[in-house]
Design an enzyme around this catalytic site. Structure first.
Site, PDB file in Angstrom:
ATOM      1  N   HIS A  69      69.302  -8.796 -20.340  1.00 21.43           N
ATOM      2  CA  HIS A  69      68.397  -8.009 -21.177  1.00 21.43           C
ATOM      3  C   HIS A  69      68.864  -7.896 -22.620  1.00 21.43           C
ATOM      4  O   HIS A  69      70.003  -8.223 -22.957  1.00 21.43           O
ATOM      5  CB  HIS A  69      68.158  -6.615 -20.586  1.00 21.43           C
ATOM      6  CG  HIS A  69      69.332  -5.680 -20.639  1.00 21.43           C
ATOM      7  ND1 HIS A  69      70.093  -5.362 -19.542  1.00 21.43           N
ATOM      8  CD2 HIS A  69      69.871  -4.952 -21.663  1.00 21.43           C
ATOM      9  CE1 HIS A  69      71.034  -4.502 -19.870  1.00 21.43           C
ATOM     10  NE2 HIS A  69      70.913  -4.227 -21.154  1.00 21.43           N
ATOM     11  N   ARG A 112      66.431   0.448 -29.453  1.00 15.80           N
ATOM     12  CA  ARG A 112      66.195   1.893 -29.521  1.00 15.80           C
ATOM     13  C   ARG A 112      64.757   2.143 -29.964  1.00 15.80           C
ATOM     14  O   ARG A 112      64.261   1.460 -30.872  1.00 15.80           O
ATOM     15  CB  ARG A 112      67.168   2.543 -30.506  1.00 15.80           C
ATOM     16  CG  ARG A 112      68.625   2.447 -30.081  1.00 15.80           C
ATOM     17  CD  ARG A 112      69.550   2.998 -31.166  1.00 15.80           C
ATOM     18  NE  ARG A 112      70.937   3.008 -30.734  1.00 15.80           N
ATOM     19  CZ  ARG A 112      71.782   1.983 -30.901  1.00 15.80           C
ATOM     20  NH1 ARG A 112      71.361   0.874 -31.488  1.00 15.80           N
ATOM     21  NH2 ARG A 112      73.038   2.063 -30.486  1.00 15.80           N
ATOM     22  N   GLU A 149      65.250  -3.789 -22.628  1.00 21.15           N
ATOM     23  CA  GLU A 149      65.673  -2.414 -22.352  1.00 21.15           C
ATOM     24  C   GLU A 149      65.321  -1.543 -23.553  1.00 21.15           C
ATOM     25  O   GLU A 149      65.760  -1.815 -24.670  1.00 21.15           O
ATOM     26  CB  GLU A 149      67.177  -2.345 -22.096  1.00 21.15           C
ATOM     27  CG  GLU A 149      67.702  -0.924 -21.930  1.00 21.15           C
ATOM     28  CD  GLU A 149      69.226  -0.828 -21.938  1.00 21.15           C
ATOM     29  OE1 GLU A 149      69.736   0.307 -22.050  1.00 21.15           O
ATOM     30  OE2 GLU A 149      69.897  -1.874 -21.841  1.00 21.15           O
ATOM     31  N   ASN A 172      66.429   8.238 -27.068  1.00 27.67           N
ATOM     32  CA  ASN A 172      67.240   9.441 -27.226  1.00 27.67           C
ATOM     33  C   ASN A 172      66.306  10.630 -27.378  1.00 27.67           C
ATOM     34  O   ASN A 172      65.423  10.628 -28.243  1.00 27.67           O
ATOM     35  CB  ASN A 172      68.155   9.305 -28.448  1.00 27.67           C
ATOM     36  CG  ASN A 172      69.204   8.225 -28.262  1.00 27.67           C
ATOM     37  OD1 ASN A 172      70.093   8.348 -27.436  1.00 27.67           O
ATOM     38  ND2 ASN A 172      69.070   7.135 -29.016  1.00 27.67           N
ATOM     39  N   HIS A 176      64.310 -10.717 -33.762  1.00 29.18           N
ATOM     40  CA  HIS A 176      63.104 -10.489 -32.971  1.00 29.18           C
ATOM     41  C   HIS A 176      63.356 -10.791 -31.503  1.00 29.18           C
ATOM     42  O   HIS A 176      64.356 -11.403 -31.135  1.00 29.18           O
ATOM     43  CB  HIS A 176      61.955 -11.368 -33.467  1.00 29.18           C
ATOM     44  CG  HIS A 176      62.224 -12.847 -33.397  1.00 29.18           C
ATOM     45  ND1 HIS A 176      62.621 -13.587 -34.490  1.00 29.18           N
ATOM     46  CD2 HIS A 176      62.159 -13.746 -32.366  1.00 29.18           C
ATOM     47  CE1 HIS A 176      62.789 -14.850 -34.147  1.00 29.18           C
ATOM     48  NE2 HIS A 176      62.509 -14.977 -32.846  1.00 29.18           N
ATOM     49  N   HIS A 182      62.934 -15.380 -25.565  1.00 31.48           N
ATOM     50  CA  HIS A 182      64.249 -15.336 -26.223  1.00 31.48           C
ATOM     51  C   HIS A 182      64.429 -14.104 -27.105  1.00 31.48           C
ATOM     52  O   HIS A 182      63.472 -13.385 -27.411  1.00 31.48           O
ATOM     53  CB  HIS A 182      64.506 -16.618 -27.025  1.00 31.48           C
ATOM     54  CG  HIS A 182      63.665 -16.782 -28.261  1.00 31.48           C
ATOM     55  ND1 HIS A 182      62.597 -17.641 -28.331  1.00 31.48           N
ATOM     56  CD2 HIS A 182      63.736 -16.214 -29.500  1.00 31.48           C
ATOM     57  CE1 HIS A 182      62.066 -17.612 -29.548  1.00 31.48           C
ATOM     58  NE2 HIS A 182      62.738 -16.732 -30.266  1.00 31.48           N
ATOM     59  N   GLU A 203      68.531 -17.056 -29.257  1.00 32.26           N
ATOM     60  CA  GLU A 203      68.349 -17.862 -30.458  1.00 32.26           C
ATOM     61  C   GLU A 203      69.323 -17.384 -31.526  1.00 32.26           C
ATOM     62  O   GLU A 203      69.305 -16.216 -31.924  1.00 32.26           O
ATOM     63  CB  GLU A 203      66.915 -17.742 -30.979  1.00 32.26           C
ATOM     64  CG  GLU A 203      66.683 -18.488 -32.295  1.00 32.26           C
ATOM     65  CD  GLU A 203      65.332 -18.224 -32.923  1.00 32.26           C
ATOM     66  OE1 GLU A 203      65.131 -18.653 -34.076  1.00 32.26           O
ATOM     67  OE2 GLU A 203      64.479 -17.572 -32.273  1.00 32.26           O
ATOM     68  N   HIS A 239      72.191  -4.153 -28.151  1.00 34.37           N
ATOM     69  CA  HIS A 239      73.043  -5.170 -27.550  1.00 34.37           C
ATOM     70  C   HIS A 239      72.220  -6.169 -26.757  1.00 34.37           C
ATOM     71  O   HIS A 239      71.046  -5.933 -26.481  1.00 34.37           O
ATOM     72  CB  HIS A 239      74.090  -4.517 -26.625  1.00 34.37           C
ATOM     73  CG  HIS A 239      73.491  -3.735 -25.482  1.00 34.37           C
ATOM     74  ND1 HIS A 239      73.368  -2.354 -25.498  1.00 34.37           N
ATOM     75  CD2 HIS A 239      72.977  -4.130 -24.278  1.00 34.37           C
ATOM     76  CE1 HIS A 239      72.818  -1.948 -24.369  1.00 34.37           C
ATOM     77  NE2 HIS A 239      72.563  -3.015 -23.611  1.00 34.37           N
ATOM     78  N   GLU A 272      76.844  -6.465 -23.493  1.00 40.14           N
ATOM     79  CA  GLU A 272      77.123  -5.703 -22.278  1.00 40.14           C
ATOM     80  C   GLU A 272      77.333  -6.673 -21.117  1.00 40.14           C
ATOM     81  O   GLU A 272      76.671  -7.711 -21.036  1.00 40.14           O
ATOM     82  CB  GLU A 272      75.970  -4.755 -21.973  1.00 40.14           C
ATOM     83  CG  GLU A 272      76.224  -3.827 -20.785  1.00 40.14           C
ATOM     84  CD  GLU A 272      75.065  -2.890 -20.499  1.00 40.14           C
ATOM     85  OE1 GLU A 272      75.275  -1.914 -19.756  1.00 40.14           O
ATOM     86  OE2 GLU A 272      73.952  -3.138 -21.017  1.00 40.14           O
TER      87      GLU A 272
END
Length: 320
Positions: free
Chosen positions: A11, A15, A71, A75, A98, A169, A233, A260, A306
């Protein structure tokens, strides 16, 4: 033991200000929430969206056993904060660029997005490149739209089948192509699938991923990887390798936006041991902090990667 050929580009994290608006947008693109993790004590939630129709590449798979997930990190309270706006990575300071969705009939797909009231950074008819578009999500993240079929053959097609879409991508800008390509191939175990050299515009694109090599034949006449998911990419602008110090923004220092990318592995502890032997720079080792089931590696541009357990291949050390 760990086998990098079993790794998956699971993934990419963004945010978001308002999860309701963002989830609605990505659902309009045909994605669905395949997992949600709530952390009320820490005041944030995670929404994992992916293509999951019967025609999808990973239909019915466990969320850790997929590629092409987005993902969304929310917050608590940002939806009511008039001053909060995630940084999309395309204004200064640049870094992340992107995410990209590939579609069956690009003209019909773009019309459907436009008819729903969503905005575009670039429409199909804008500029010289008439085979790609960039939609804007509610936080102004760019979502590239590319074609799985020849653009000149889909001009008069009025329908689009969301079940055939792929989260193709994620793009990040890199300082030094040689350093980054070596890292993602030799350390992360990815394969270089496609290179696009744009010498007249002074930049190159490198597409990497897990799985088989790219085919020689191209369904859309240009891109032999348009039907894939989970590609990375790397965009290299000529000359950046000669600049001193850090060139690009990782998205985690202010202004925040992109967070990430994530790789799921066959054996988390063994994979982290392998990364250690490769001399990686760590943001978080498995043994650091309270969360003993995730690690974060830094790439040469300090983007966070991650590392999690593919739970279809083994048990995670602890709760996510």
């Amino acid at each position: 033991m760990t086998d990098p050929s079993k790794y998956k580009f699971n993934h990419s994290m963004l945010r978001v200000k308002d999860p309701k608006a963002s989830v609605k947008f990505y659902e309009h693109l045909g994605m669905s929430v395949v997992n949600k993790l709530e952390f009320p004590d820490n005041k944030f939630d995670l929404y994992f969206l992916a293509y999951d129709s019967p025609k999808a590449a990973s239909h019915g798979s466990h969320w850790t056993d997929r590629e092409g997930i987005i993902e969304l990190t929310h917050n608590y309270g940002t939806e009511n904060d008039d001053n909060y706006k995630p940084h999309n990575g395309n204004k200064e300071p640049q870094g992340f660029g992107h995410v990209c969705v590939s579609v069956d009939n690009i003209q019909a797909a773009c019309k459907r997005i436009s008819d729903a009231g969503y905005r575009f950074q670039k429409r199909l008819e804008d500029g010289r490149m008439r085979s790609i578009a960039f939609a804007l999500d509610p936080d102004d993240y760019w979502v590239e739209i590319i074609a799985q079929n020849p653009v000149d053959q889909t001009e008069d097609v009025k329908e689009t089948d969301l079940g055939t879409y792929r989260m193709n991508h994620t793009m990040v800008r890199i300082k030094d192509k040689d350093v980054s390509l070596k890292f993602y191939q030799e350390v992360m175990g990815m394969r270089l699938l496609r290179t696009s050299e744009n010498t007249s515009a002074n930049f190159n694109l490198y597409f990497l991923g897990y799985g088989p090599p790219a085919g020689e034949k191209s369904a859309n006449g240009v891109n032999p990887t348009a039907d894939r998911e989970g590609l990375l990419e790397l965009t290299w602008n000529y000359g950046t390798e000669k600049k001193e110090g850090k060139v690009y923004h990782d998205g985690n220092s202010e202004p925040q936006g992109f967070g990430h990318i994530c790789v799921s592995v066959d054996n988390l502890e063994a994979a982290c041991k392998r990364f250690e032997e490769k001399g990686v720079e760590w943001k978080k080792r498995l043994t650091d902090g309270r969360m003993k089931n995730v690690a974060f590696v830094l790439d040469p541009d300090s983007y966070w990667i991650e590392v999690i357990q593919n739970e279809s291949l083994g048990k995670a050390p602890g709760k996510y």
